[in-house]
Scaffold this active site. Structure first.
Site, PDB file in Angstrom:
ATOM      1  N   CYS A  99      70.158  11.107  84.581  1.00  0.00           N
ATOM      2  CA  CYS A  99      69.132  10.415  83.706  1.00  0.00           C
ATOM      3  C   CYS A  99      69.666   8.892  83.019  1.00  0.00           C
ATOM      4  O   CYS A  99      69.738   8.256  83.925  1.00  0.00           O
ATOM      5  CB  CYS A  99      68.991  11.500  82.292  1.00  0.00           C
ATOM      6  SG  CYS A  99      67.533  10.691  81.302  1.00  0.00           S
ATOM      7  N   HIS A 117      66.214  16.017  85.358  1.00  0.00           N
ATOM      8  CA  HIS A 117      67.603  16.795  85.078  1.00  0.00           C
ATOM      9  C   HIS A 117      67.780  17.940  85.898  1.00  0.00           C
ATOM     10  O   HIS A 117      66.993  18.929  85.614  1.00  0.00           O
ATOM     11  CB  HIS A 117      67.339  17.216  83.542  1.00  0.00           C
ATOM     12  CG  HIS A 117      67.389  16.192  82.597  1.00  0.00           C
ATOM     13  ND1 HIS A 117      68.455  15.942  81.795  1.00  0.00           N
ATOM     14  CD2 HIS A 117      66.470  15.409  82.240  1.00  0.00           C
ATOM     15  CE1 HIS A 117      68.469  15.057  81.219  1.00  0.00           C
ATOM     16  NE2 HIS A 117      67.256  14.519  81.405  1.00  0.00           N
ATOM     17  N   GLU A 164      70.138  20.069  86.202  1.00  0.00           N
ATOM     18  CA  GLU A 164      70.728  21.397  85.264  1.00  0.00           C
ATOM     19  C   GLU A 164      69.603  21.997  84.499  1.00  0.00           C
ATOM     20  O   GLU A 164      69.693  23.073  84.122  1.00  0.00           O
ATOM     21  CB  GLU A 164      71.639  20.833  84.446  1.00  0.00           C
ATOM     22  CG  GLU A 164      71.209  20.169  83.155  1.00  0.00           C
ATOM     23  CD  GLU A 164      70.811  18.637  83.145  1.00  0.00           C
ATOM     24  OE1 GLU A 164      70.777  18.314  84.326  1.00  0.00           O
ATOM     25  OE2 GLU A 164      70.773  18.006  82.192  1.00  0.00           O
TER      26      GLU A 164
END
Lengths: 221, 256
Positions: free
Chosen positions: A83, A199, A201
């Site tokens: 990001c 993202h 994750e």
């Protein structure tokens, strides 16, 4: 034993980045969340999630005297930006009235809006209104092969949440694009740096695969 | 291809358990939050929302451990709301592994709280939850903001409130119709459409989902960017995948 350092500037959610790495890596991998320069310097791999506003994020780096360490990492070991951690690597961001960034990659960071005001962003294809932040699951078209794309399908969806996006000027540094009213850089990189706007994750199995690829990446392309 | 509309199961949490009240009474136990969240993740939920409805302060502490446990197993975005009053509450939830924090009553008491929180943590993690009730059925339609789980009127116009919250830095609005919540009659589509047209940020429609075509209506007629539902998923009536297939057949972009 291998050490992965997650850069922490104090705000936002790093727990999920740490948990995701621990989830995919084998037991010999240790994950530290840190803003300590010597820990970052001795890590085998570094993840830079970036948080909050880009100006604040870069100030936080300056305040901790980490700029030189960052350049050292950028020239020496596998480095994943997430990001803002991608955006910060370009030359300039127009966020917050304009911020000079790290200048490692050639391109600029711009707001999604089409210039008719911050709160109006229309889709040129349909004329419909698009919401900002760009929030949710969108497709990433891989523009070049890369070790971090290993076992990830072309056009795979990842989770995004951002109001500013990167426009790359150098196609050799461009690894993935996404469409949201315009085409923007979803992944960019150079040498041992790879950065993603989405993202991983938070992108379920495809995201975990990318993190897994990073944890075993030697930094060569 | 393109940004998918999101399907978000909502888990009401009371002292560490998933519960679901029907019209705010008759709370039924719907299971262990970690198991339920994992199940929805596997079914293809795009995000998960937890609303902590625990009344006691000691019970409230359980939410942090719960968020942390879910975050170590479920790798999709997680929003947590309920009782968020101070920056420290936001910090603790984000630190535990939440990606977004939903603020409701505290925003009404102190709108600057939303500004402080979004300046500090970023607009992407601040969701403002608005509980709205119809106060005029004639044109122009109007809705009022309620707080304290829908019990307390505020006299504030819901649409103006949404706009003000975006000015303060809300990155998303979770919009619940108090008239529809628990009824299974479908979203208040006029409310959803009016809000969606009035603010630049994404809207999550909530309150009233009783069948899968209600989700389709929320997106197409309500203009919502995401749809939130609880009971139709909790008690095994429908899976998230079924919901997305119905949406896909209606021509909605979904992540499958």
């Amino acid at each position: 034993m291998s050490l992965v350092a997650v850069v922490n500037f104090g705000t936002g959610n790093l727990r999920s980045v740490q948990k995701a790495i621990e989830h995919v890596a084998d037991k010999r991998v240790r994950v530290v969340v840190t803003d300590n320069g010597s820990e970052l310097a001795k890590a085998d791999r570094v993840v830079f999630p970036g948080q909050g506003a880009i100006g604040t994020c870069l100030d936080a780096m300056e305040k901790r005297d980490l700029r030189e360490i960052f350049y050292l990492i950028l020239s020496s070991k596998p480095f994943l930006g997430i990001c803002l951690g991608l955006q910060a690597m370009y030359k300039f961001s127009e966020e917050g009235g304009g911020v000079q960034c790290m200048g490692v990659l050639d391109g600029v960071v711009e707001h999604f809006s089409d210039g008719s005001g911050r709160d109006k962003f229309t889709d040129p294809a349909t004329g419909g209104r698009l919401k900002v932040p760009h929030m949710g699951w969108n497709n990433v078209m891989q523009t070049q092969p890369h070790p971090l794309w290993c076992d990830i399908e072309q056009g795979q969806r990842f989770y995004f949440v951002h109001s500013y996006c990167v426009q790359s000027n150098d196609s050799s540094q461009l690894y993935g694009v996404t469409e949201y009213g315009k085409t923007f850089t979803a992944a960019g990189g150079r040498d041992n740096f790879f950065g993603v706007q989405f993202h991983p994750e938070k992108s379920q199995s495809a995201g975990l695969q990318l993190i897994k690829n990073f944890v075993s990446w030697d930094g060569s392309v | 291809m393109g940004l998918a509309k999101r399907v978000i199961p909502c888990l009401d949490i009371d002292a560490g358990r998933v519960v679901k009240g029907v019209k705010f009474v008759d709370i039924r136990d719907a299971g262990d939050p970690v198991e339920v969240a994992s199940k929805y993740d596997q079914q293809g939920a795009d995000e998960i929302t937890f609303l902590d409805i625990t009344a006691s302060s000691e019970g409230r502490q359980t939410i942090y451990a719960l968020v942390e446990e879910v975050a170590s197993q479920v790798f999709i975005p997680m929003t947590v709301g309920g009782g968020v009053r101070e920056l420290d509450d936001v910090h603790r939830l984000l630190h535990a592994g939440a990606d977004k924090v939903a603020v409701n009553t505290a925003a009404v008491h102190n709108p600057e709280f939303v500004r402080e929180a979004s300046n500090h943590f970023g607009v992407q993690c601040i969701v403002v939850a608005i509980d709205a009730k119809r106060v005029s059925d004639k044109s122009p339609l109007a809705w009022e903001v309620f707080t304290h789980g829908g019990r307390q009127p505020t006299g504030i116009d819901a649409i103006e409130w949404g706009q003000r919250m975006v000015d303060c830095g809300a990155g998303e609005i979770l919009l619940t119709s108090m008239d529809r919540d628990g009824t299974r009659d479908g979203f208040d589509l006029e409310l959803t459409r009016t809000m969606s047209n009035s603010v630049p940020v994404p809207i999550i429609a909530s309150g009233g989902v009783g069948n899968l075509s209600h989700l389709v209506e929320g997106i197409i007629e309500g203009g919502a960017d995401a749809v939130l539902a609880a009971s139709i998923f909790h008690f095994g009536e429908h899976t998230i995948l079924e919901a997305k297939q119905v949406m896909l057949e209606a021509g909605i972009e979904v992540r499958l």
